[in-house]
Design a protein around this motif. Structure first.
Motif, PDB file in Angstrom:
ATOM      1  N   VAL A 247       0.840  -1.209   0.000  1.00 40.42           N
ATOM      2  CA  VAL A 247       0.000   0.000   0.000  1.00 40.42           C
ATOM      3  C   VAL A 247       0.871   1.254   0.000  1.00 40.42           C
ATOM      4  O   VAL A 247       0.537   2.258  -0.648  1.00 40.42           O
ATOM      5  N   THR A 248       2.007   1.205   0.695  1.00 40.58           N
ATOM      6  CA  THR A 248       2.896   2.377   0.727  1.00 40.58           C
ATOM      7  C   THR A 248       3.447   2.664  -0.666  1.00 40.58           C
ATOM      8  O   THR A 248       3.548   3.824  -1.078  1.00 40.58           O
ATOM      9  N   ILE A 249       3.784   1.598  -1.400  1.00 41.99           N
ATOM     10  CA  ILE A 249       4.261   1.806  -2.779  1.00 41.99           C
ATOM     11  C   ILE A 249       3.133   2.400  -3.625  1.00 41.99           C
ATOM     12  O   ILE A 249       3.336   3.331  -4.402  1.00 41.99           O
ATOM     13  N   LEU A 250       1.941   1.862  -3.433  1.00 40.95           N
ATOM     14  CA  LEU A 250       0.780   2.344  -4.183  1.00 40.95           C
ATOM     15  C   LEU A 250       0.492   3.812  -3.853  1.00 40.95           C
ATOM     16  O   LEU A 250       0.232   4.623  -4.747  1.00 40.95           O
ATOM     17  N   ALA A 251       0.565   4.151  -2.571  1.00 44.07           N
ATOM     18  CA  ALA A 251       0.214   5.510  -2.133  1.00 44.07           C
ATOM     19  C   ALA A 251       1.351   6.498  -2.363  1.00 44.07           C
ATOM     20  O   ALA A 251       1.111   7.661  -2.647  1.00 44.07           O
ATOM     21  N   GLY A 252       2.595   6.045  -2.202  1.00 43.76           N
ATOM     22  CA  GLY A 252       3.733   6.961  -2.272  1.00 43.76           C
ATOM     23  C   GLY A 252       3.919   7.671  -0.940  1.00 43.76           C
ATOM     24  O   GLY A 252       3.068   7.579  -0.051  1.00 43.76           O
ATOM     25  N   ALA A 253       5.033   8.381  -0.843  1.00 48.31           N
ATOM     26  CA  ALA A 253       5.368   8.999   0.449  1.00 48.31           C
ATOM     27  C   ALA A 253       5.180  10.505   0.458  1.00 48.31           C
ATOM     28  O   ALA A 253       5.509  11.164   1.430  1.00 48.31           O
ATOM     29  N   VAL A 254       4.629  11.058  -0.630  1.00 42.71           N
ATOM     30  CA  VAL A 254       4.569  12.519  -0.702  1.00 42.71           C
ATOM     31  C   VAL A 254       3.300  13.113  -0.097  1.00 42.71           C
ATOM     32  O   VAL A 254       3.252  14.297   0.199  1.00 42.71           O
ATOM     33  N   SER A 255       2.275  12.293   0.097  1.00 45.77           N
ATOM     34  CA  SER A 255       1.010  12.851   0.570  1.00 45.77           C
ATOM     35  C   SER A 255       0.403  11.952   1.648  1.00 45.77           C
ATOM     36  O   SER A 255       0.313  10.736   1.472  1.00 45.77           O
ATOM     37  N   VAL A 256      -0.018  12.564   2.747  1.00 51.54           N
ATOM     38  CA  VAL A 256      -0.616  11.781   3.843  1.00 51.54           C
ATOM     39  C   VAL A 256      -2.000  11.232   3.451  1.00 51.54           C
ATOM     40  O   VAL A 256      -2.270  10.041   3.671  1.00 51.54           O
TER      41      VAL A 256
END
Lengths: 316, 267
Positions: A247-256
């Protein structure tokens, strides 16, 4: 975050809470489970930005879930809010202890060490009769400020609780990421020596990040336990950690917010995949992961942020 | 002048190798000290011990009256000692402005990670100080460039500008002009020293170029074989026969066969 943004966010969450009559119960349950996963991922974002990818975040997720189950079973605590707070504290304490070791490691060593710790917990849970062994423990339905909703009302109450938790997590993670410690994530990834020579301890910064991420994972575990009314060792298993990383890969780390949107998309895709291809749903998830990495390498959040950056004239 | 930094009987050994021995130095407030010596003479070991990168095997380092011997680097930095590096230590994925903001924000956020977790990264004060540093170190034209794309001279300036973020009383520069062309060296040092003089910073700088030392240092510490063999104003220290023999290699053989330092004009 500005007061205007906070109020706007509060309005959105109030609107979602009011949407309950329009949603079928299965969807409400699905969203609640997705939000429990989103809470974990919002914590992973904090670590991810510093270049740390734990493959054992299920350690803290399971700690939160089992805290809820055991506090109900042994201490007869039934209030949902108290249970969630206990779960957050328990997961943070485990991270404060595990962090003494984990915060010294980087890259694959950090990832595998966190995995090792989660598998130790898995082994303990499987072998311990007192903790329910492989069968796990049933979680008694919680109360909400003295009220005892049951049936559909209980599902809705847990859903509302999930919205409150997500709102609070969004506010606190955004505030943290805007702080000096939060903004140092990229600096740690870039050059630890320089960070140390600016007068701040990298090990302690990472320890703090780990503890915050664990607290969020504990909240996610508590929410899952309250929603499913059951906990089992699978919650500490490496595939659960893998799901959070997915899910973190899917969501990315730039936006909460992307953490929660990504978690929801993941749950929807998984549900559809299981329904369409019961024997090979992992193949569908694998394809989604592949497409994400190839075409949206910075995750869904980067799509939102890219638009905002363009709107601001390209400034960072 | 009172001593800002006092070093007493400083020693450092790596197994059987003696990297520093019997170093005794007092540095008054406001002085600019050039540190010279051949490769392996102990210059960087000396700087590394003062800044906490290496733990001394013996002796004491006193800064502003308090012992800092063997403290972790971050604690020494917080006490008012900063350093730059031979290879500039930057955050390559940050812009120049963000690099400065990061350094300034940490300096303002207090000593604990908890205070750093509640202090805002972007504040008017931080931005204002970053803009000032850009101007003082003449790197404003590169404000929005990524640090990874900077030319060598700008990297050095940014590294030093970041080191000055907490307004340190003592700054140690490890070969600030290394990797810089001969034509640019003096201009670079002019910018650095002008910015540091404006802040009243006491400076120790390691340098191989004797003309740079002669021009910018108030005092020279000459290292050889782990210890200080000459200590004094450039006009005296650089003409010391031992310095000429072991460091600058400028001894000339007189007609009578003896080795002598050349007479240098300092006009």
């Amino acid at each position: 975050m500005s007061v205007r943004h906070t109020l706007l966010g509060a309005l959105v969450f109030a609107g979602l809470a009011a949407c309950v009559p329009l949603l079928p119960l299965w969807l409400i349950s699905l969203i609640t489970i997705a939000m429990s996963s989103g809470l974990v991922v919002s914590g992973l974002i904090i670590l991810w930005r510093a270049g740390l990818v734990p493959f054992g975040q299920a350690l803290f997720f399971a700690t939160g879930a089992y805290t809820v189950a055991l506090a109900g079973l042994w201490l007869k605590i039934s209030d949902a809010v108290v249970l969630v707070i206990l779960a957050i504290v328990a997961a943070a304490l485990v991270a404060a202890f595990a962090g003494l070791l984990l915060a010294r490691y980087r890259e694959i060593f950090f990832a595998m060490l966190s995995l090792a710790l989660s598998m130790i917990l898995y082994g303990l849970l499987v072998k311990s009769e007192a903790l329910g062994s492989t069968d796990g423990i049933n979680v008694a339905q919680a109360t909400f400020f003295g009220m005892k909703p049951r049936g559909a009302a209980y599902t809705i109450a847990v859903f509302w609780l999930s919205l409150v938790l997500v709102f609070l997590a969004w506010l606190s993670v955004t505030a943290y990421l805007g702080s000096v410690a939060g903004q140092m994530a990229g600096a740690i990834r870039d050059n630890e020596i320089r960070v140390e020579y600016l007068g701040i301890s990298v090990t302690r910064l990472i320890h703090l990040k780990l503890t915050i991420a664990a607290a969020l994972a504990g909240a996610g575990g508590a929410l899952a336990a309250l929603s499913i009314s059951h906990v089992d060792p699978q919650m500490a298993y490496w595939t659960t950690s893998g799901g959070f990383v997915f899910v973190t890969i899917l969501a990315g780390a730039v936006s909460v917010p992307a953490a929660f949107i990504g978690a929801l998309i993941f749950e929807v895709i998984r549900s559809i995949a299981v329904a369409v291809l019961p024997g090979g749903w992992q193949m569908i998830l694998g394809t989604v992961l592949l497409v994400t990495i190839l075409f949206v390498p910075n995750g869904l959040g980067s799509l939102i942020m890219r638009k905002r950056i363009a709107g601001q004239g390209g400034s960072k | 002048m009172s001593a800002l930094l006092s070093v007493r009987d400083l020693q450092k050994t790596f197994g059987q190798v003696v990297a520093a021995r019997d170093i005794n130095v007092d540095v008054p407030v406001g002085q600019t000290v050039g540190i010279i010596g051949a490769n392996g003479a102990g210059k960087t070991t000396f700087v590394n011990m003062i800044t906490g990168h290496l733990k001394p095997s013996g002796g004491a380092i006193i800064f502003e009256g308090g012992a800092i011997t063997g403290l972790p680097s971050r604690k020494i930095m917080r006490l008012g000692v900063a350093r730059s590096f031979q290879v500039a230590q930057l955050f390559p994925t940050y812009t120049v402005f963000e690099n400065l903001c990061a350094a300034i924000a940490i300096a303002h956020s207090g000593t604990s990670v908890f205070s750093a977790a509640v202090a805002r990264f972007v504040s008017d004060r931080t931005k204002g100080e970053a803009e000032t540093a850009l101007a003082h170190f003449q790197i404003a034209p590169y404000r929005d460039a990524l640090a990874s794309t900077l030319p060598q001279g700008m990297r050095k300036l940014l590294d030093i500008a970041m080191a000055t973020a907490g307004n340190p009383r003592l700054l140690l520069l490890d070969e600030p002009t290394s990797g810089i062309s001969l034509e640019e060296k003096f201009d670079l040092m002019e910018v650095i020293m002008a910015a540091l003089k404006a802040r009243g910073t006491t400076v120790l700088f390691v340098e191989h170029d004797m003309e740079i030392v002669r021009r910018f240092a108030d005092r020279v510490l000459a290292f050889y074989d782990g210890t200080v063999i000459a200590d004094g104003p450039p006009t005296v220290a650089l003409d010391d026969p031992r310095v000429a023999e072991f460091i600058t290699g400028t001894l000339i053989r007189a007609k009578d066969g003896t080795l002598k330092a050349p007479t240098v004009s300092h006009a």
